[in-house]
Design a protein around this motif. Structure first.
Motif, PDB file in Angstrom:
ATOM      1  N   GLU A  35       7.118  42.147  73.481  1.00  0.00           N
ATOM      2  CA  GLU A  35       8.265  41.489  74.099  1.00  0.00           C
ATOM      3  C   GLU A  35       8.395  41.933  75.549  1.00  0.00           C
ATOM      4  N   ILE A  36       8.421  40.956  76.472  1.00  0.00           N
ATOM      5  CA  ILE A  36       8.542  41.293  77.890  1.00  0.00           C
ATOM      6  C   ILE A  36       9.841  40.780  78.502  1.00  0.00           C
ATOM      7  N   LEU A  37      10.544  39.879  77.798  1.00  0.00           N
ATOM      8  CA  LEU A  37      11.808  39.362  78.310  1.00  0.00           C
ATOM      9  C   LEU A  37      12.675  38.942  77.132  1.00  0.00           C
ATOM     10  N   ARG A  38      13.964  39.274  77.225  1.00  0.00           N
ATOM     11  CA  ARG A  38      14.928  38.856  76.197  1.00  0.00           C
ATOM     12  C   ARG A  38      16.263  38.570  76.871  1.00  0.00           C
ATOM     13  N   ARG A  39      16.784  37.406  76.579  1.00  0.00           N
ATOM     14  CA  ARG A  39      18.133  37.026  76.981  1.00  0.00           C
ATOM     15  C   ARG A  39      18.791  36.517  75.705  1.00  0.00           C
ATOM     16  N   ASP A  40      19.774  37.285  75.197  1.00  0.00           N
ATOM     17  CA  ASP A  40      20.342  36.966  73.894  1.00  0.00           C
ATOM     18  C   ASP A  40      21.391  35.862  73.925  1.00  0.00           C
ATOM     19  N   TRP A  41      22.069  35.667  75.025  1.00  0.00           N
ATOM     20  CA  TRP A  41      23.121  34.660  75.045  1.00  0.00           C
ATOM     21  C   TRP A  41      23.147  34.018  76.412  1.00  0.00           C
ATOM     22  N   MET A  42      22.907  32.708  76.452  1.00  0.00           N
ATOM     23  CA  MET A  42      22.928  31.995  77.725  1.00  0.00           C
ATOM     24  C   MET A  42      23.681  30.691  77.535  1.00  0.00           C
ATOM     25  N   PHE A  43      24.556  30.383  78.455  1.00  0.00           N
ATOM     26  CA  PHE A  43      25.312  29.139  78.367  1.00  0.00           C
ATOM     27  C   PHE A  43      24.461  27.944  78.783  1.00  0.00           C
ATOM     28  N   LYS A  44      23.517  28.182  79.683  1.00  0.00           N
ATOM     29  CA  LYS A  44      22.644  27.099  80.146  1.00  0.00           C
ATOM     30  C   LYS A  44      21.397  27.074  79.261  1.00  0.00           C
ATOM     31  N   LEU A  45      21.199  25.984  78.545  1.00  0.00           N
ATOM     32  CA  LEU A  45      20.085  25.899  77.600  1.00  0.00           C
ATOM     33  C   LEU A  45      18.780  25.462  78.247  1.00  0.00           C
ATOM     34  N   VAL A  46      18.830  24.911  79.458  1.00  0.00           N
ATOM     35  CA  VAL A  46      17.623  24.492  80.159  1.00  0.00           C
ATOM     36  C   VAL A  46      17.429  25.377  81.386  1.00  0.00           C
ATOM     37  N   GLY A  47      16.238  25.333  81.959  1.00  0.00           N
ATOM     38  CA  GLY A  47      15.961  26.129  83.152  1.00  0.00           C
ATOM     39  C   GLY A  47      14.580  26.742  83.098  1.00  0.00           C
ATOM     40  N   LYS A  48      14.372  27.764  83.902  1.00  0.00           N
ATOM     41  CA  LYS A  48      13.059  28.386  84.044  1.00  0.00           C
ATOM     42  C   LYS A  48      13.156  29.884  83.797  1.00  0.00           C
ATOM     43  N   GLU A  49      12.079  30.437  83.273  1.00  0.00           N
ATOM     44  CA  GLU A  49      11.944  31.888  83.116  1.00  0.00           C
ATOM     45  C   GLU A  49      10.630  32.308  83.758  1.00  0.00           C
ATOM     46  N   ALA A  50      10.707  33.198  84.738  1.00  0.00           N
ATOM     47  CA  ALA A  50       9.519  33.668  85.439  1.00  0.00           C
ATOM     48  C   ALA A  50       9.125  35.043  84.930  1.00  0.00           C
ATOM     49  N   PHE A  51       7.810  35.279  84.861  1.00  0.00           N
ATOM     50  CA  PHE A  51       7.273  36.562  84.413  1.00  0.00           C
ATOM     51  C   PHE A  51       5.818  36.650  84.864  1.00  0.00           C
ATOM     52  N   LYS A  52       5.205  37.792  84.656  1.00  0.00           N
ATOM     53  CA  LYS A  52       3.807  37.973  85.055  1.00  0.00           C
ATOM     54  C   LYS A  52       2.956  38.352  83.854  1.00  0.00           C
ATOM     55  N   VAL A  53       1.719  37.882  83.884  1.00  0.00           N
ATOM     56  CA  VAL A  53       0.687  38.327  82.941  1.00  0.00           C
ATOM     57  C   VAL A  53      -0.434  38.843  83.819  1.00  0.00           C
ATOM     58  N   GLY A  54      -0.630  40.152  83.816  1.00  0.00           N
ATOM     59  CA  GLY A  54      -1.564  40.740  84.772  1.00  0.00           C
ATOM     60  C   GLY A  54      -1.062  40.453  86.166  1.00  0.00           C
ATOM     61  N   ASP A  55      -1.922  39.877  87.018  1.00  0.00           N
ATOM     62  CA  ASP A  55      -1.487  39.534  88.375  1.00  0.00           C
ATOM     63  C   ASP A  55      -1.137  38.047  88.505  1.00  0.00           C
ATOM     64  N   MET A  56      -1.075  37.352  87.384  1.00  0.00           N
ATOM     65  CA  MET A  56      -0.751  35.923  87.381  1.00  0.00           C
ATOM     66  C   MET A  56       0.757  35.705  87.239  1.00  0.00           C
ATOM     67  N   LYS A  57       1.319  34.878  88.119  1.00  0.00           N
ATOM     68  CA  LYS A  57       2.734  34.523  88.038  1.00  0.00           C
ATOM     69  C   LYS A  57       2.884  33.343  87.083  1.00  0.00           C
ATOM     70  N   CYS A  58       3.739  33.512  86.088  1.00  0.00           N
ATOM     71  CA  CYS A  58       3.948  32.470  85.083  1.00  0.00           C
ATOM     72  C   CYS A  58       5.406  32.031  85.071  1.00  0.00           C
ATOM     73  N   THR A  59       5.615  30.774  84.727  1.00  0.00           N
ATOM     74  CA  THR A  59       6.957  30.226  84.586  1.00  0.00           C
ATOM     75  C   THR A  59       6.993  29.331  83.364  1.00  0.00           C
ATOM     76  N   ILE A  60       7.946  29.588  82.470  1.00  0.00           N
ATOM     77  CA  ILE A  60       8.196  28.686  81.354  1.00  0.00           C
ATOM     78  C   ILE A  60       9.360  27.794  81.758  1.00  0.00           C
ATOM     79  N   ASN A  61       9.156  26.500  81.636  1.00  0.00           N
ATOM     80  CA  ASN A  61      10.163  25.508  81.980  1.00  0.00           C
ATOM     81  C   ASN A  61      10.757  24.929  80.702  1.00  0.00           C
ATOM     82  N   VAL A  62      12.077  24.919  80.614  1.00  0.00           N
ATOM     83  CA  VAL A  62      12.786  24.335  79.477  1.00  0.00           C
ATOM     84  C   VAL A  62      13.543  23.124  80.003  1.00  0.00           C
ATOM     85  N   GLU A  63      13.189  21.939  79.491  1.00  0.00           N
ATOM     86  CA  GLU A  63      13.828  20.705  79.935  1.00  0.00           C
ATOM     87  C   GLU A  63      14.404  19.969  78.736  1.00  0.00           C
ATOM     88  N   ALA A  64      15.550  19.358  78.930  1.00  0.00           N
ATOM     89  CA  ALA A  64      16.195  18.579  77.866  1.00  0.00           C
ATOM     90  C   ALA A  64      15.523  17.213  77.762  1.00  0.00           C
TER      91      ALA A  64
END
Length: 115
Positions: free
Chosen positions: A40-69
């Protein structure tokens, strides 16, 4: 361990190995959990906004997960790696690494040619 809210997984080929990214999204609480190779590298247990982006890294690669309705309580999840959509990044990496993925007797394999 995942508790059933895993909504997307990606196998990201990098120079050292193929990293498995799992994304959990609680569509009622907004909970977001990102795991890379079961860690586990990121945890947000309660968020009012259900869509959006989460940025993180894997090694030296910048990654973003996009959540769209997509509609009421329907969501689409996508992964960008170093600013590129996952499929485009994966194609480019496979060319660079001279590798491909195949399935033999129900088992996924990644073949890498040495230099």
């Amino acid at each position: 361990m995942p508790d059933g809210d895993v909504v997307a997984t990606w196998n990201v080929p990098l120079h050292d190995k193929v990293h498995r990214i799992e994304f959990e999204h609680g569509t009622t609480t907004g909970k977001r959990v990102i795991r890379v190779d079961s860690k586990e590298i990121l945890r947000r247990d309660w968020m009012f906004k259900l869509v959006g982006k989460e940025a993180f890294k894997v090694g030296d690669m910048k990654c973003t997960i996009n959540v769209e309705a997509l509609g009421t309580f329907a969501y689409e999840y996508s992964l960008d790696v170093n600013g590129k959509g996952f499929n485009k990044f994966k194609e480019e990496q496979n060319r660079k690494l001279h590798s491909w993925e195949t399935n033999v007797n129900g088992v996924d394999w990644r073949v890498v040619l040495g230099e």
